[in-house]
Design a protein around this motif. Structure first.
Motif, PDB file in Angstrom:
ATOM      1  N   GLU A   1      38.399  34.010  76.480  1.00  0.00           N
ATOM      2  CA  GLU A   1      39.628  34.085  77.276  1.00  0.00           C
ATOM      3  C   GLU A   1      40.803  33.710  76.381  1.00  0.00           C
ATOM      4  OE1 GLU A   1      41.303  32.730  81.682  1.00  0.00           O
ATOM      5  OE2 GLU A   1      39.284  32.171  81.021  1.00  0.00           O
ATOM      6  N   TYR A   2      41.771  34.628  76.266  1.00  0.00           N
ATOM      7  CA  TYR A   2      42.848  34.491  75.283  1.00  0.00           C
ATOM      8  C   TYR A   2      44.198  34.856  75.881  1.00  0.00           C
ATOM      9  CZ  TYR A   2      39.317  34.123  71.594  1.00  0.00           C
ATOM     10  OH  TYR A   2      38.278  33.712  70.815  1.00  0.00           O
ATOM     11  N   THR A   3      45.245  34.363  75.225  1.00  0.00           N
ATOM     12  CA  THR A   3      46.610  34.766  75.544  1.00  0.00           C
ATOM     13  C   THR A   3      47.401  34.834  74.249  1.00  0.00           C
ATOM     14  OG1 THR A   3      48.526  34.327  76.974  1.00  0.00           O
ATOM     15  CG2 THR A   3      47.538  32.431  75.875  1.00  0.00           C
ATOM     16  N   VAL A   4      48.604  35.396  74.316  1.00  0.00           N
ATOM     17  CA  VAL A   4      49.487  35.429  73.154  1.00  0.00           C
ATOM     18  C   VAL A   4      50.730  34.596  73.475  1.00  0.00           C
ATOM     19  CG1 VAL A   4      50.530  37.624  73.910  1.00  0.00           C
ATOM     20  CG2 VAL A   4      50.809  36.872  71.555  1.00  0.00           C
ATOM     21  N   GLU A   5      51.066  33.712  72.549  1.00  0.00           N
ATOM     22  CA  GLU A   5      52.296  32.922  72.647  1.00  0.00           C
ATOM     23  C   GLU A   5      53.317  33.548  71.702  1.00  0.00           C
ATOM     24  OE1 GLU A   5      52.142  28.502  72.591  1.00  0.00           O
ATOM     25  OE2 GLU A   5      53.474  28.696  70.872  1.00  0.00           O
ATOM     26  N   LEU A   6      54.311  34.193  72.269  1.00  0.00           N
ATOM     27  CA  LEU A   6      55.367  34.819  71.468  1.00  0.00           C
ATOM     28  C   LEU A   6      56.666  34.073  71.750  1.00  0.00           C
ATOM     29  CD1 LEU A   6      55.654  38.129  70.082  1.00  0.00           C
ATOM     30  CD2 LEU A   6      57.585  37.707  71.565  1.00  0.00           C
ATOM     31  N   ARG A   7      56.995  33.149  70.880  1.00  0.00           N
ATOM     32  CA  ARG A   7      58.178  32.302  71.073  1.00  0.00           C
ATOM     33  C   ARG A   7      59.435  33.032  70.609  1.00  0.00           C
ATOM     34  NH1 ARG A   7      54.207  29.220  68.932  1.00  0.00           N
ATOM     35  NH2 ARG A   7      55.088  29.298  66.823  1.00  0.00           N
ATOM     36  N   ASN A   8      60.531  32.814  71.347  1.00  0.00           N
ATOM     37  CA  ASN A   8      61.847  33.357  70.987  1.00  0.00           C
ATOM     38  C   ASN A   8      61.770  34.862  70.736  1.00  0.00           C
ATOM     39  OD1 ASN A   8      61.594  30.463  69.236  1.00  0.00           O
ATOM     40  ND2 ASN A   8      63.275  30.594  70.698  1.00  0.00           N
ATOM     41  N   GLU A   9      61.654  35.620  71.811  1.00  0.00           N
ATOM     42  CA  GLU A   9      61.458  37.067  71.661  1.00  0.00           C
ATOM     43  C   GLU A   9      62.584  37.726  70.874  1.00  0.00           C
ATOM     44  OE1 GLU A   9      63.191  39.723  73.079  1.00  0.00           O
ATOM     45  OE2 GLU A   9      64.694  38.524  74.124  1.00  0.00           O
ATOM     46  N   GLU A  10      63.772  37.126  70.843  1.00  0.00           N
ATOM     47  CA  GLU A  10      64.876  37.709  70.084  1.00  0.00           C
ATOM     48  C   GLU A  10      64.687  37.562  68.573  1.00  0.00           C
ATOM     49  OE1 GLU A  10      64.848  35.162  72.179  1.00  0.00           O
ATOM     50  OE2 GLU A  10      66.643  33.894  71.989  1.00  0.00           O
ATOM     51  N   ALA A  11      63.664  36.820  68.149  1.00  0.00           N
ATOM     52  CA  ALA A  11      63.347  36.704  66.725  1.00  0.00           C
ATOM     53  C   ALA A  11      62.433  37.838  66.254  1.00  0.00           C
ATOM     54  CB  ALA A  11      62.683  35.363  66.432  1.00  0.00           C
ATOM     55  N   HIS A  12      62.023  38.707  67.175  1.00  0.00           N
ATOM     56  CA  HIS A  12      61.130  39.821  66.862  1.00  0.00           C
ATOM     57  C   HIS A  12      61.811  41.132  67.286  1.00  0.00           C
ATOM     58  CE1 HIS A  12      58.044  36.618  66.693  1.00  0.00           C
ATOM     59  NE2 HIS A  12      58.624  36.184  67.797  1.00  0.00           N
ATOM     60  N   GLY A  13      61.205  42.219  66.949  1.00  0.00           N
ATOM     61  CA  GLY A  13      61.764  43.500  67.352  1.00  0.00           C
ATOM     62  C   GLY A  13      60.775  44.626  67.146  1.00  0.00           C
ATOM     63  N   TYR A  14      61.158  45.793  67.607  1.00  0.00           N
ATOM     64  CA  TYR A  14      60.365  46.988  67.335  1.00  0.00           C
ATOM     65  C   TYR A  14      61.256  48.209  67.354  1.00  0.00           C
ATOM     66  CZ  TYR A  14      60.226  47.826  72.457  1.00  0.00           C
ATOM     67  OH  TYR A  14      60.544  48.034  73.779  1.00  0.00           O
TER      68      TYR A  14
END
Length: 384
Positions: free
Chosen positions: A364-377
């Protein structure tokens, strides 16, 4: 036994004196690699609940935008409306992006600013709706009382865990029979199912999304995690967007535009570019025109593993599970793949109801993506 003169080809493969010749190696061609999970590595901690949360904070903003189109004479327009008047203070020096004129804020009424135009001897210029305003800094009066306290509120963000599972069941006869290429059928099945679950975990980490209702799950709603693409909203670039470089082929202009915008909106350090095979070939092509070889060179190299721009050094990795039209730009220090405590992938033996051994691989897993504005696509890139 007397000599018969028979050759092996005339004896035939069904005769009892010929043994089968089968290699002990089992070849698997199905893709199961997980380069993104490998690049991110193991997390430092586990999730403690099926809804994992983290805290995010930000500094007081120093940008806003004009929200007013009623201008006549630039020098006379000493009042105009902005999107967020609360971001300004009396005594702020401000400057419209792309303009040389300085202005000083002398009054604030809700979202309407009163300013001194042409401050510090600069020349007043036309103001335009939606233009970005930079707040340079505040000038306090000597001996004045302290200004009103201003602060930001920490925000709780979160993501749900998702259960990944597969069943393993092997008959008693299958366990007892001697096998080619393996010693234990049950162990082999565990290994195969685990490869599939790890593959599915990486795919879900990239592309997964929450159910429209009851994301916490129920007896009829399956709980799913929110993937990286679904998390990113601030720096979601699409070919054809206003201001985005023209064309649909991935090139350095588009990549550096996205990296610059991420740099402008955050202190994030994009260090991971994740692409599929087609877009990886496009990145390799960035340096094709500058590549040279000597007369005795016998090796042609057409590979970019690291891409360095003004906005950081990025490792380029290829994942089959990234959409064909997409490029992910990640700050790996702000991404973690967390298991629920005690629920990393493991095999759980189950009671057998007959002549077989069975069990369940589960994690059982999850993703922690902190500060979404620090990433992009980047999306909608050409794929042919």
């Amino acid at each position: 036994m007397s000599f018969t003169g028979k050759a092996t080809y005339s004896a035939g493969a069904t005769l009892p004196e010929l043994a089968e010749d089968v290699s002990d190696l089992i070849g698997i061609v199905s893709p199961y690699e997980t380069p993104l999970l490998s690049a991110l590595g193991d997390p430092l901690y586990s999730a403690m609940s099926t809804y994992h949360e983290w805290l995010e904070d930000s500094l007081l903003p120093n940008k806003d935008a004009i929200n007013d189109s009623t201008y006549t004479d630039p020098a006379a327009d000493t009042e105009f409306v902005v999107d967020n008047g609360s971001r300004f203070q009396m005594g702020d020096q401000i400057q419209v992006e792309g303009s040389e004129e300085l202005m000083l804020v002398t009054g604030i009424n809700s979202n309407t600013l009163t300013v001194v135009r042409g401050y510090a001897g600069t020349t007043p210029e036309n103001l335009a709706d939606n233009k970005v305003i930079n707040i340079l800094g505040n000038a306090a009066l000597e001996g004045a009382d302290k200004p009103d306290a201003r602060f930001t509120n920490r925000v709780r963000k979160g993501n749900y865990t998702q259960i990944f599972t597969a069943a393993v069941e092997v008959s008693g006869s299958d366990l007892a029979a001697r096998k080619l290429g393996l010693a234990d059928e049950l162990d082999y099945q565990k290994q195969e199912r685990l490869r599939e679950l790890l593959r599915d975990l990486e795919n879900s980490i990239i592309n997964g999304g929450l159910p429209a209702s009851n994301p916490e799950g129920s007896s009829s709603v399956r709980r799913t995690l929110k993937g990286i693409i679904q998390h990113v909203s601030t720096n979601a670039f699409h070919t054809g967007d206003s201001g985005f470089p023209s064309g649909t082929d991935l090139d350095e202009t588009k990549l550096n535009y996205a990296l610059r915008k991420i740099w402008e909106s955050s202190s994030g350090n994009v260090d991971l570019i994740v692409v599929n095979g087609f877009q990886k070939r496009k990145i390799n092509g960035f340096m094709s025109s500058n590549r040279s070889f000597g007369a005795v060179d016998q090796k042609y190299t057409d590979l970019v593993g690291l891409y360095e721009s003004d906005f950081g050094l990025c490792r380029v990795i290829v994942s089959r599970w990234v959409p064909q039209d997409a490029v992910l730009l990640l700050d790996s220090s702000r991404v973690a793949i967390l298991p629920l405590a005690g629920r990393s992938f493991h095999f759980k033996p189950l009671a057998s109801g007959g002549d077989y051994e069975c069990g369940q691989l589960i994690g059982e897993y999850t993703v922690e993506l902190r500060n979404e504005e620090a990433h992009g696509y980047i999306r909608d890139l050409s794929t042919s």
